[in-house]
Write a protein that holds these residues in place. Sequence first.
Motif, PDB file in Angstrom:
ATOM      1  N   VAL A   9     -24.684 -39.686 -70.588  1.00  0.00           N
ATOM      2  CA  VAL A   9     -25.502 -38.573 -71.037  1.00  0.00           C
ATOM      3  C   VAL A   9     -25.023 -37.320 -70.321  1.00  0.00           C
ATOM      4  N   ALA A  10     -24.727 -36.289 -71.081  1.00  0.00           N
ATOM      5  CA  ALA A  10     -24.293 -35.016 -70.507  1.00  0.00           C
ATOM      6  C   ALA A  10     -25.503 -34.121 -70.254  1.00  0.00           C
ATOM      7  N   VAL A  11     -25.432 -33.363 -69.196  1.00  0.00           N
ATOM      8  CA  VAL A  11     -26.434 -32.350 -68.896  1.00  0.00           C
ATOM      9  C   VAL A  11     -25.908 -31.063 -69.524  1.00  0.00           C
ATOM     10  N   VAL A  12     -26.736 -30.420 -70.362  1.00  0.00           N
ATOM     11  CA  VAL A  12     -26.293 -29.269 -71.134  1.00  0.00           C
ATOM     12  C   VAL A  12     -27.262 -28.107 -70.942  1.00  0.00           C
ATOM     13  N   ALA A  13     -26.712 -26.908 -70.846  1.00  0.00           N
ATOM     14  CA  ALA A  13     -27.512 -25.676 -70.818  1.00  0.00           C
ATOM     15  C   ALA A  13     -26.731 -24.611 -71.574  1.00  0.00           C
ATOM     16  N   GLY A  14     -27.394 -23.937 -72.483  1.00  0.00           N
ATOM     17  CA  GLY A  14     -26.727 -22.884 -73.240  1.00  0.00           C
ATOM     18  C   GLY A  14     -25.531 -23.374 -74.037  1.00  0.00           C
ATOM     19  N   GLY A  15     -25.578 -24.622 -74.479  1.00  0.00           N
ATOM     20  CA  GLY A  15     -24.496 -25.162 -75.284  1.00  0.00           C
ATOM     21  C   GLY A  15     -23.276 -25.611 -74.490  1.00  0.00           C
ATOM     22  N   ARG A  16     -23.370 -25.622 -73.166  1.00  0.00           N
ATOM     23  CA  ARG A  16     -22.240 -26.016 -72.321  1.00  0.00           C
ATOM     24  C   ARG A  16     -22.686 -27.026 -71.277  1.00  0.00           C
ATOM     25  N   ALA A  17     -21.716 -27.760 -70.751  1.00  0.00           N
ATOM     26  CA  ALA A  17     -22.017 -28.681 -69.655  1.00  0.00           C
ATOM     27  C   ALA A  17     -22.596 -27.882 -68.489  1.00  0.00           C
ATOM     28  N   ALA A  18     -23.551 -28.486 -67.810  1.00  0.00           N
ATOM     29  CA  ALA A  18     -24.215 -27.820 -66.682  1.00  0.00           C
ATOM     30  C   ALA A  18     -24.437 -28.830 -65.566  1.00  0.00           C
ATOM     31  N   ARG A  19     -24.563 -28.335 -64.366  1.00  0.00           N
ATOM     32  CA  ARG A  19     -24.858 -29.206 -63.230  1.00  0.00           C
ATOM     33  C   ARG A  19     -26.298 -29.702 -63.338  1.00  0.00           C
ATOM     34  N   LEU A  20     -26.499 -30.931 -62.928  1.00  0.00           N
ATOM     35  CA  LEU A  20     -27.838 -31.509 -62.905  1.00  0.00           C
ATOM     36  C   LEU A  20     -28.606 -30.854 -61.765  1.00  0.00           C
ATOM     37  N   PRO A  21     -29.741 -30.197 -62.079  1.00  0.00           N
ATOM     38  CA  PRO A  21     -30.525 -29.576 -61.006  1.00  0.00           C
ATOM     39  C   PRO A  21     -30.933 -30.608 -59.953  1.00  0.00           C
ATOM     40  N   GLU A  22     -30.953 -30.190 -58.703  1.00  0.00           N
ATOM     41  CA  GLU A  22     -31.218 -31.093 -57.584  1.00  0.00           C
ATOM     42  C   GLU A  22     -32.579 -31.777 -57.700  1.00  0.00           C
ATOM     43  N   ASP A  23     -33.615 -31.072 -58.186  1.00  0.00           N
ATOM     44  CA  ASP A  23     -34.918 -31.710 -58.304  1.00  0.00           C
ATOM     45  C   ASP A  23     -34.878 -32.844 -59.333  1.00  0.00           C
ATOM     46  N   LEU A  24     -34.127 -32.670 -60.412  1.00  0.00           N
ATOM     47  CA  LEU A  24     -33.995 -33.739 -61.396  1.00  0.00           C
ATOM     48  C   LEU A  24     -33.197 -34.907 -60.812  1.00  0.00           C
ATOM     49  N   ARG A  25     -32.175 -34.599 -60.042  1.00  0.00           N
ATOM     50  CA  ARG A  25     -31.381 -35.652 -59.390  1.00  0.00           C
ATOM     51  C   ARG A  25     -32.280 -36.504 -58.484  1.00  0.00           C
ATOM     52  N   ARG A  26     -33.155 -35.854 -57.709  1.00  0.00           N
ATOM     53  CA  ARG A  26     -34.062 -36.586 -56.823  1.00  0.00           C
ATOM     54  C   ARG A  26     -35.026 -37.463 -57.612  1.00  0.00           C
ATOM     55  N   ARG A  27     -35.582 -36.918 -58.698  1.00  0.00           N
ATOM     56  CA  ARG A  27     -36.512 -37.708 -59.503  1.00  0.00           C
ATOM     57  C   ARG A  27     -35.829 -38.922 -60.136  1.00  0.00           C
ATOM     58  N   LEU A  28     -34.600 -38.731 -60.603  1.00  0.00           N
ATOM     59  CA  LEU A  28     -33.871 -39.848 -61.195  1.00  0.00           C
ATOM     60  C   LEU A  28     -33.576 -40.939 -60.182  1.00  0.00           C
ATOM     61  N   SER A  29     -33.249 -40.549 -58.970  1.00  0.00           N
ATOM     62  CA  SER A  29     -32.900 -41.519 -57.944  1.00  0.00           C
ATOM     63  C   SER A  29     -34.138 -42.142 -57.295  1.00  0.00           C
ATOM     64  N   GLY A  30     -35.317 -41.609 -57.628  1.00  0.00           N
ATOM     65  CA  GLY A  30     -36.562 -42.153 -57.071  1.00  0.00           C
ATOM     66  C   GLY A  30     -36.868 -41.622 -55.680  1.00  0.00           C
ATOM     67  N   THR A  31     -36.230 -40.511 -55.288  1.00  0.00           N
ATOM     68  CA  THR A  31     -36.475 -39.960 -53.944  1.00  0.00           C
ATOM     69  C   THR A  31     -37.256 -38.659 -53.985  1.00  0.00           C
ATOM     70  N   GLY A  32     -37.728 -38.264 -55.182  1.00  0.00           N
ATOM     71  CA  GLY A  32     -38.421 -36.987 -55.222  1.00  0.00           C
ATOM     72  C   GLY A  32     -39.550 -36.931 -56.161  1.00  0.00           C
TER      73      GLY A  32
END
Length: 140
Positions: free
Chosen positions: A117-140
Amino acid sequence: MQAESGGPPPGRIGVRVYYEDTDFSGVVYHASYLRFLERGRTEFLRARGVGHRELFEAGAGVHFAVRAMTIDFRRPALMDDLLEIETALEAVGGASIDMRQTVFRGGEALVCASVRVAVVAGGRAARLPEDLRRRLSGTG
């Protein structure tokens, strides 16, 4: 791509096979599995506090798009079957998320998929925001 060691446990959801999911013979039509897998990914993210509506309405600026998928169709599902869709996080990269998904009937694996799954913003690849990264990993 960084592997998630000790990441969150897999998520599981139940899906009933309806007539509309099948071909004329009562066997699940191959494209129907894409919807089942999408539901599994959506509920996996929701269980970790990442809701699509929230991302959209909060103006988080990002959304997810399937970049690549490999599917192994092992056995057919049939009309009225109760399936379980298991979704597991495999890796989180700077701008992508890799997941492994399996469709089960009872304890039998019917379909296995690897999804990027690609992270997209404005029609382009984008970095995964840190808060989302924490939630996905179960640490936030």
